[in-house]
Design an enzyme around this catalytic site. Structure first.
Site, PDB file in Angstrom:
ATOM      1  N   LYS A 113       0.827  -1.211   0.000  1.00  0.00           N
ATOM      2  CA  LYS A 113       0.000   0.000   0.000  1.00  0.00           C
ATOM      3  C   LYS A 113       0.862   1.261   0.000  1.00  0.00           C
ATOM      4  CE  LYS A 113      -2.073  -1.152   3.899  1.00  0.00           C
ATOM      5  NZ  LYS A 113      -1.401  -2.423   4.209  1.00  0.00           N
TER       6      LYS A 113
ATOM      7  N   ARG B 261     -10.005   0.094   8.635  1.00  0.00           N
ATOM      8  CA  ARG B 261      -9.508  -1.234   8.992  1.00  0.00           C
ATOM      9  C   ARG B 261     -10.540  -2.088   9.693  1.00  0.00           C
ATOM     10  NH1 ARG B 261      -3.740   0.125   8.807  1.00  0.00           N
ATOM     11  NH2 ARG B 261      -2.719  -1.850   9.201  1.00  0.00           N
TER      12      ARG B 261
ATOM     13  N   ARG C 292      12.063  -6.172   5.322  1.00  0.00           N
ATOM     14  CA  ARG C 292      12.007  -4.801   5.831  1.00  0.00           C
ATOM     15  C   ARG C 292      12.486  -4.730   7.285  1.00  0.00           C
ATOM     16  NH1 ARG C 292       6.459  -1.684   5.529  1.00  0.00           N
ATOM     17  NH2 ARG C 292       6.062  -2.928   7.377  1.00  0.00           N
TER      18      ARG C 292
ATOM     19  N   ARG D  92      11.394  -1.700  11.635  1.00  0.00           N
ATOM     20  CA  ARG D  92      10.114  -1.189  12.136  1.00  0.00           C
ATOM     21  C   ARG D  92       9.666  -2.042  13.313  1.00  0.00           C
ATOM     22  NH1 ARG D  92       4.940   0.056   8.219  1.00  0.00           N
ATOM     23  NH2 ARG D  92       3.726  -1.226   9.651  1.00  0.00           N
TER      24      ARG D  92
ATOM     25  N   ARG E  67      -0.672  -9.050  13.118  1.00  0.00           N
ATOM     26  CA  ARG E  67      -1.224  -8.101  12.131  1.00  0.00           C
ATOM     27  C   ARG E  67      -2.017  -8.838  11.057  1.00  0.00           C
ATOM     28  NH1 ARG E  67       4.251  -5.571  10.664  1.00  0.00           N
ATOM     29  NH2 ARG E  67       3.191  -4.372   9.045  1.00  0.00           N
TER      30      ARG E  67
HETATM   31  P1  AP5 Z   1       4.736  -1.578   1.925  1.00  0.00           P
HETATM   32  O1  AP5 Z   1       4.521  -0.757   0.719  1.00  0.00           O
HETATM   33  O2  AP5 Z   1       5.331  -0.947   3.117  1.00  0.00           O
HETATM   34  O3  AP5 Z   1       3.380  -2.328   2.303  1.00  0.00           O
HETATM   35  P2  AP5 Z   1       2.170  -1.816   3.177  1.00  0.00           P
HETATM   36  O4  AP5 Z   1       0.962  -2.483   2.642  1.00  0.00           O
HETATM   37  O5  AP5 Z   1       2.175  -0.338   3.276  1.00  0.00           O
HETATM   38  O6  AP5 Z   1       2.584  -2.516   4.543  1.00  0.00           O
HETATM   39  P3  AP5 Z   1       2.579  -1.958   6.018  1.00  0.00           P
HETATM   40  O7  AP5 Z   1       3.443  -2.880   6.793  1.00  0.00           O
HETATM   41  O8  AP5 Z   1       2.841  -0.511   6.083  1.00  0.00           O
HETATM   42  O9  AP5 Z   1       1.053  -2.237   6.340  1.00  0.00           O
HETATM   43  P4  AP5 Z   1       0.294  -2.223   7.648  1.00  0.00           P
HETATM   44  O10 AP5 Z   1      -1.107  -2.129   7.186  1.00  0.00           O
HETATM   45  O11 AP5 Z   1       0.617  -3.346   8.546  1.00  0.00           O
HETATM   46  O12 AP5 Z   1       0.868  -0.946   8.422  1.00  0.00           O
HETATM   47  P5  AP5 Z   1       0.300   0.502   8.740  1.00  0.00           P
HETATM   48  O13 AP5 Z   1       1.450   1.416   8.753  1.00  0.00           O
HETATM   49  O14 AP5 Z   1      -0.876   0.822   7.938  1.00  0.00           O
HETATM   50  O15 AP5 Z   1       5.611  -2.855   1.503  1.00  0.00           O
HETATM   51  C1  AP5 Z   1       6.083  -3.753   2.479  1.00  0.00           C
HETATM   52  C2  AP5 Z   1       7.478  -4.270   2.089  1.00  0.00           C
HETATM   53  O16 AP5 Z   1       7.369  -4.996   0.865  1.00  0.00           O
HETATM   54  C3  AP5 Z   1       8.482  -3.142   1.837  1.00  0.00           C
HETATM   55  O17 AP5 Z   1       9.734  -3.557   2.285  1.00  0.00           O
HETATM   56  C4  AP5 Z   1       8.449  -2.977   0.312  1.00  0.00           C
HETATM   57  O18 AP5 Z   1       9.669  -2.516  -0.188  1.00  0.00           O
HETATM   58  C5  AP5 Z   1       8.159  -4.401  -0.151  1.00  0.00           C
HETATM   59  N1  AP5 Z   1       7.372  -4.448  -1.394  1.00  0.00           N
HETATM   60  C6  AP5 Z   1       6.340  -3.642  -1.760  1.00  0.00           C
HETATM   61  N2  AP5 Z   1       5.846  -3.993  -2.963  1.00  0.00           N
HETATM   62  C7  AP5 Z   1       6.568  -5.076  -3.377  1.00  0.00           C
HETATM   63  C8  AP5 Z   1       6.543  -5.892  -4.544  1.00  0.00           C
HETATM   64  N3  AP5 Z   1       5.662  -5.673  -5.527  1.00  0.00           N
HETATM   65  N4  AP5 Z   1       7.410  -6.907  -4.626  1.00  0.00           N
HETATM   66  C9  AP5 Z   1       8.324  -7.136  -3.623  1.00  0.00           C
HETATM   67  N5  AP5 Z   1       8.421  -6.387  -2.497  1.00  0.00           N
HETATM   68  C10 AP5 Z   1       7.547  -5.363  -2.373  1.00  0.00           C
HETATM   69  O19 AP5 Z   1      -0.206   0.291  10.234  1.00  0.00           O
HETATM   70  C11 AP5 Z   1       0.681   0.024  11.282  1.00  0.00           C
HETATM   71  C12 AP5 Z   1      -0.082  -0.047  12.601  1.00  0.00           C
HETATM   72  O20 AP5 Z   1      -0.660   1.227  12.897  1.00  0.00           O
HETATM   73  C13 AP5 Z   1      -1.263  -1.024  12.657  1.00  0.00           C
HETATM   74  O21 AP5 Z   1      -0.851  -2.337  12.948  1.00  0.00           O
HETATM   75  C14 AP5 Z   1      -2.099  -0.400  13.772  1.00  0.00           C
HETATM   76  O22 AP5 Z   1      -1.553  -0.684  15.035  1.00  0.00           O
HETATM   77  C15 AP5 Z   1      -1.937   1.080  13.507  1.00  0.00           C
HETATM   78  N6  AP5 Z   1      -2.959   1.587  12.571  1.00  0.00           N
HETATM   79  C16 AP5 Z   1      -2.763   2.124  11.331  1.00  0.00           C
HETATM   80  N7  AP5 Z   1      -3.937   2.464  10.768  1.00  0.00           N
HETATM   81  C17 AP5 Z   1      -4.895   2.138  11.672  1.00  0.00           C
HETATM   82  C18 AP5 Z   1      -6.310   2.209  11.667  1.00  0.00           C
HETATM   83  N8  AP5 Z   1      -6.981   2.686  10.601  1.00  0.00           N
HETATM   84  N9  AP5 Z   1      -6.970   1.775  12.765  1.00  0.00           N
HETATM   85  C19 AP5 Z   1      -6.328   1.299  13.840  1.00  0.00           C
HETATM   86  N10 AP5 Z   1      -4.993   1.177  13.911  1.00  0.00           N
HETATM   87  C20 AP5 Z   1      -4.269   1.600  12.834  1.00  0.00           C
HETATM   88 MG    MG Z   2       2.368   1.025   4.858  1.00  0.00          MG
END
Ligand code: AP5
Ligand code: MG
Length: 192
Positions: free
Chosen positions: A13, A88, A127, A133, A144
Protein backbone atom coordinates in the site's frame (compact mmCIF):
# COMPACT_ATOMS: atom_id res chain seq x y z
CA UNK A 1 -9.04 11.15 -7.75
CA UNK A 2 -10.08 9.84 -4.34
CA UNK A 3 -8.72 6.42 -3.53
CA UNK A 4 -8.81 4.02 -0.63
CA UNK A 5 -5.99 1.45 -0.64
CA UNK A 6 -6.79 -1.84 1.05
CA UNK A 7 -4.58 -4.86 1.55
CA UNK A 8 -2.87 -6.94 4.19
CA UNK A 9 0.25 -5.68 5.97
CA UNK A 10 3.12 -5.72 3.50
CA UNK A 11 0.86 -5.87 0.45
CA UNK A 12 2.50 -2.72 -0.93
CA UNK A 13 0.00 0.00 0.00
CA UNK A 14 2.66 2.51 1.06
CA UNK A 15 4.97 1.68 -1.85
CA UNK A 16 2.27 2.12 -4.46
CA UNK A 17 0.70 5.14 -2.74
CA UNK A 18 4.01 6.99 -3.07
CA UNK A 19 3.91 6.45 -6.83
CA UNK A 20 0.21 7.17 -7.17
CA UNK A 21 0.68 10.43 -5.31
CA UNK A 22 3.20 11.64 -7.90
CA UNK A 23 1.18 10.36 -10.82
CA UNK A 24 -2.21 11.68 -9.71
CA UNK A 25 -0.90 14.76 -7.87
CA UNK A 26 -2.96 14.15 -4.73
CA UNK A 27 -1.79 13.73 -1.12
CA UNK A 28 -0.97 10.33 0.37
CA UNK A 29 -2.60 9.90 3.76
CA UNK A 30 -1.20 6.90 5.63
CA UNK A 31 -2.71 6.43 9.08
CA UNK A 32 0.25 4.20 9.99
CA UNK A 33 2.69 7.00 9.05
CA UNK A 34 0.63 9.57 10.98
CA UNK A 35 0.69 7.31 14.05
CA UNK A 36 4.43 6.58 13.72
CA UNK A 37 5.07 10.35 13.57
CA UNK A 38 3.14 10.74 16.85
CA UNK A 39 5.16 7.93 18.42
CA UNK A 40 8.43 9.48 17.23
CA UNK A 41 7.39 12.87 18.61
CA UNK A 42 6.51 11.29 21.97
CA UNK A 43 3.11 13.06 21.99
CA UNK A 44 0.40 11.87 24.42
CA UNK A 45 -1.35 10.19 21.48
CA UNK A 46 1.92 8.57 20.43
CA UNK A 47 2.54 7.26 23.93
CA UNK A 48 -0.92 5.72 23.92
CA UNK A 49 -0.46 4.14 20.50
CA UNK A 50 3.12 2.90 20.80
CA UNK A 51 2.59 -0.45 22.55
CA UNK A 52 -0.61 -1.26 20.68
CA UNK A 53 1.14 -0.77 17.34
CA UNK A 54 4.27 -2.66 18.35
CA UNK A 55 2.24 -5.77 19.14
CA UNK A 56 0.19 -5.47 15.93
CA UNK A 57 -3.22 -4.56 17.34
CA UNK A 58 -5.45 -1.75 16.14
CA UNK A 59 -5.31 1.67 17.79
CA UNK A 60 -8.76 2.87 18.95
CA UNK A 61 -11.32 3.99 16.39
CA UNK A 62 -11.74 7.23 18.31
CA UNK A 63 -8.07 8.21 18.01
CA UNK A 64 -8.04 7.30 14.34
CA UNK A 65 -11.15 9.28 13.49
CA UNK A 66 -9.81 12.34 15.30
CA UNK A 67 -6.56 12.11 13.35
CA UNK A 68 -8.39 11.63 10.08
CA UNK A 69 -10.76 14.55 10.63
CA UNK A 70 -7.80 16.72 11.42
CA UNK A 71 -5.98 15.66 8.25
CA UNK A 72 -9.08 16.13 6.07
CA UNK A 73 -9.54 19.64 7.41
CA UNK A 74 -6.47 20.64 5.41
CA UNK A 75 -7.08 22.19 2.00
CA UNK A 76 -4.81 19.86 0.07
CA UNK A 77 -7.37 17.03 0.38
CA UNK A 78 -10.09 18.95 -1.47
CA UNK A 79 -9.19 17.67 -4.91
CA UNK A 80 -8.34 14.14 -3.99
CA UNK A 81 -6.36 11.81 -1.77
CA UNK A 82 -4.92 8.35 -1.46
CA UNK A 83 -5.98 6.90 1.85
CA UNK A 84 -3.68 4.08 3.02
CA UNK A 85 -4.41 2.04 6.15
CA UNK A 86 -7.93 3.28 6.83
CA UNK A 87 -10.60 1.91 7.15
CA UNK A 88 -9.51 -1.23 8.99
CA UNK A 89 -12.82 -2.38 10.43
CA UNK A 90 -16.51 -1.91 9.62
CA UNK A 91 -16.97 0.89 12.16
CA UNK A 92 -14.15 2.83 10.47
CA UNK A 93 -15.70 2.20 7.04
CA UNK A 94 -18.97 3.73 8.27
CA UNK A 95 -17.09 6.64 9.88
CA UNK A 96 -15.27 7.32 6.61
CA UNK A 97 -18.54 7.36 4.66
CA UNK A 98 -19.97 9.87 7.18
CA UNK A 99 -16.86 12.04 7.14
CA UNK A 100 -16.76 12.20 3.34
CA UNK A 101 -20.51 12.87 3.16
CA UNK A 102 -20.07 15.77 5.58
CA UNK A 103 -17.38 17.15 3.25
CA UNK A 104 -19.54 16.62 0.17
CA UNK A 105 -17.06 14.06 -1.19
CA UNK A 106 -17.18 10.47 -2.38
CA UNK A 107 -14.22 8.24 -3.06
CA UNK A 108 -13.77 6.89 -6.59
CA UNK A 109 -12.49 3.41 -5.80
CA UNK A 110 -11.35 1.11 -3.03
CA UNK A 111 -8.36 -0.78 -4.41
CA UNK A 112 -7.40 -4.05 -2.75
CA UNK A 113 -3.84 -5.26 -3.34
CA UNK A 114 -3.71 -9.05 -3.08
CA UNK A 115 -0.51 -10.86 -2.02
CA UNK A 116 -0.28 -14.36 -0.53
CA UNK A 117 0.74 -14.66 3.12
CA UNK A 118 3.99 -16.47 2.36
CA UNK A 119 5.25 -13.55 0.28
CA UNK A 120 4.03 -11.05 2.88
CA UNK A 121 6.05 -12.75 5.62
CA UNK A 122 9.09 -12.72 3.33
CA UNK A 123 8.68 -9.01 2.46
CA UNK A 124 8.25 -7.95 6.07
CA UNK A 125 11.21 -10.03 7.21
CA UNK A 126 13.24 -8.16 4.57
CA UNK A 127 12.01 -4.80 5.83
CA UNK A 128 12.69 -5.81 9.45
CA UNK A 129 16.36 -6.21 8.54
CA UNK A 130 16.52 -3.05 6.44
CA UNK A 131 14.47 -0.64 8.55
CA UNK A 132 13.77 -2.25 11.92
CA UNK A 133 10.11 -1.19 12.14
CA UNK A 134 8.90 -2.06 15.65
CA UNK A 135 6.03 -4.24 14.38
CA UNK A 136 7.93 -6.24 11.74
CA UNK A 137 9.06 -8.99 14.15
CA UNK A 138 7.55 -12.45 13.42
CA UNK A 139 5.15 -12.39 16.38
CA UNK A 140 3.70 -8.96 15.55
CA UNK A 141 3.48 -9.82 11.85
CA UNK A 142 1.41 -12.92 12.76
CA UNK A 143 -0.84 -10.73 14.88
CA UNK A 144 -1.22 -8.10 12.13
CA UNK A 145 -2.22 -10.78 9.62
CA UNK A 146 -4.75 -12.19 12.08
CA UNK A 147 -6.21 -8.73 12.75
CA UNK A 148 -6.44 -8.17 9.00
CA UNK A 149 -8.34 -11.44 8.46
CA UNK A 150 -10.71 -10.86 11.36
CA UNK A 151 -11.35 -7.13 11.19
CA UNK A 152 -10.27 -5.73 7.83
CA UNK A 153 -11.36 -8.51 5.46
CA UNK A 154 -15.03 -7.66 6.22
CA UNK A 155 -14.32 -4.10 4.99
CA UNK A 156 -13.21 -5.55 1.64
CA UNK A 157 -16.49 -7.48 1.45
CA UNK A 158 -18.44 -4.35 2.43
CA UNK A 159 -16.97 -2.43 -0.52
CA UNK A 160 -17.47 -5.39 -2.84
CA UNK A 161 -21.14 -5.53 -1.94
CA UNK A 162 -21.41 -1.79 -2.54
CA UNK A 163 -19.82 -2.13 -5.98
CA UNK A 164 -16.87 0.05 -4.95
CA UNK A 165 -14.10 -2.58 -4.92
CA UNK A 166 -11.31 -3.00 -7.45
CA UNK A 167 -9.04 -6.00 -6.86
CA UNK A 168 -5.46 -5.73 -8.15
CA UNK A 169 -2.79 -8.44 -8.10
CA UNK A 170 -0.04 -7.02 -5.85
CA UNK A 171 2.63 -9.57 -6.79
CA UNK A 172 5.38 -8.73 -9.26
CA UNK A 173 7.76 -5.87 -10.02
CA UNK A 174 6.76 -2.49 -8.53
CA UNK A 175 6.21 -0.97 -11.99
CA UNK A 176 3.95 -3.82 -13.05
CA UNK A 177 1.78 -3.50 -9.95
CA UNK A 178 1.61 0.28 -10.44
CA UNK A 179 0.54 -0.13 -14.08
CA UNK A 180 -2.18 -2.60 -13.05
CA UNK A 181 -3.58 -0.11 -10.53
CA UNK A 182 -3.62 2.79 -13.00
CA UNK A 183 -5.19 0.68 -15.71
CA UNK A 184 -7.89 -0.45 -13.30
CA UNK A 185 -8.80 2.96 -11.89
CA UNK A 186 -7.74 5.59 -14.41
CA UNK A 187 -6.93 4.02 -17.79
CA UNK A 188 -6.95 7.52 -19.35
CA UNK A 189 -3.98 8.36 -17.11
CA UNK A 190 -1.97 5.24 -18.02
CA UNK A 191 1.51 5.92 -19.35
CA UNK A 192 2.49 4.41 -22.71
P1 AP5 B 1 4.74 -1.58 1.93
O1 AP5 B 1 4.52 -0.76 0.72
O2 AP5 B 1 5.33 -0.95 3.12
O3 AP5 B 1 3.38 -2.33 2.30
P2 AP5 B 1 2.17 -1.82 3.18
O4 AP5 B 1 0.96 -2.48 2.64
O5 AP5 B 1 2.17 -0.34 3.28
O6 AP5 B 1 2.58 -2.52 4.54
P3 AP5 B 1 2.58 -1.96 6.02
O7 AP5 B 1 3.44 -2.88 6.79
O8 AP5 B 1 2.84 -0.51 6.08
O9 AP5 B 1 1.05 -2.24 6.34
P4 AP5 B 1 0.29 -2.22 7.65
O10 AP5 B 1 -1.11 -2.13 7.19
O11 AP5 B 1 0.62 -3.35 8.55
O12 AP5 B 1 0.87 -0.95 8.42
P5 AP5 B 1 0.30 0.50 8.74
O13 AP5 B 1 1.45 1.42 8.75
O14 AP5 B 1 -0.88 0.82 7.94
O15 AP5 B 1 5.61 -2.86 1.50
C1 AP5 B 1 6.08 -3.75 2.48
C2 AP5 B 1 7.48 -4.27 2.09
O16 AP5 B 1 7.37 -5.00 0.87
C3 AP5 B 1 8.48 -3.14 1.84
O17 AP5 B 1 9.73 -3.56 2.29
C4 AP5 B 1 8.45 -2.98 0.31
O18 AP5 B 1 9.67 -2.52 -0.19
C5 AP5 B 1 8.16 -4.40 -0.15
N1 AP5 B 1 7.37 -4.45 -1.39
C6 AP5 B 1 6.34 -3.64 -1.76
N2 AP5 B 1 5.85 -3.99 -2.96
C7 AP5 B 1 6.57 -5.08 -3.38
C8 AP5 B 1 6.54 -5.89 -4.54
N3 AP5 B 1 5.66 -5.67 -5.53
N4 AP5 B 1 7.41 -6.91 -4.63
C9 AP5 B 1 8.32 -7.14 -3.62
N5 AP5 B 1 8.42 -6.39 -2.50
C10 AP5 B 1 7.55 -5.36 -2.37
O19 AP5 B 1 -0.21 0.29 10.23
C11 AP5 B 1 0.68 0.02 11.28
C12 AP5 B 1 -0.08 -0.05 12.60
O20 AP5 B 1 -0.66 1.23 12.90
C13 AP5 B 1 -1.26 -1.02 12.66
O21 AP5 B 1 -0.85 -2.34 12.95
C14 AP5 B 1 -2.10 -0.40 13.77
O22 AP5 B 1 -1.55 -0.68 15.03
C15 AP5 B 1 -1.94 1.08 13.51
N6 AP5 B 1 -2.96 1.59 12.57
C16 AP5 B 1 -2.76 2.12 11.33
N7 AP5 B 1 -3.94 2.46 10.77
C17 AP5 B 1 -4.89 2.14 11.67
C18 AP5 B 1 -6.31 2.21 11.67
N8 AP5 B 1 -6.98 2.69 10.60
N9 AP5 B 1 -6.97 1.78 12.77
C19 AP5 B 1 -6.33 1.30 13.84
N10 AP5 B 1 -4.99 1.18 13.91
C20 AP5 B 1 -4.27 1.60 12.83
MG1 MG C 1 2.37 1.03 4.86
Amino acid sequence: MRLVLLGAPGSGKGTQAARLKEHLQVPHISTGDLLRAEVAAGSPLGLQAKEVMARGDLVSDEILLGMLKDRFSRDDTRNGFILDGYPRNLAQAAALDDLLASLGQKFDAAVQLTVDNEQIVERLAGRAKAEGRADDNPESVRKRLQVYDQQTAPVVEFYRQHGQLTVVDGVGPLDAVFTRIIEAIAPEKAVG
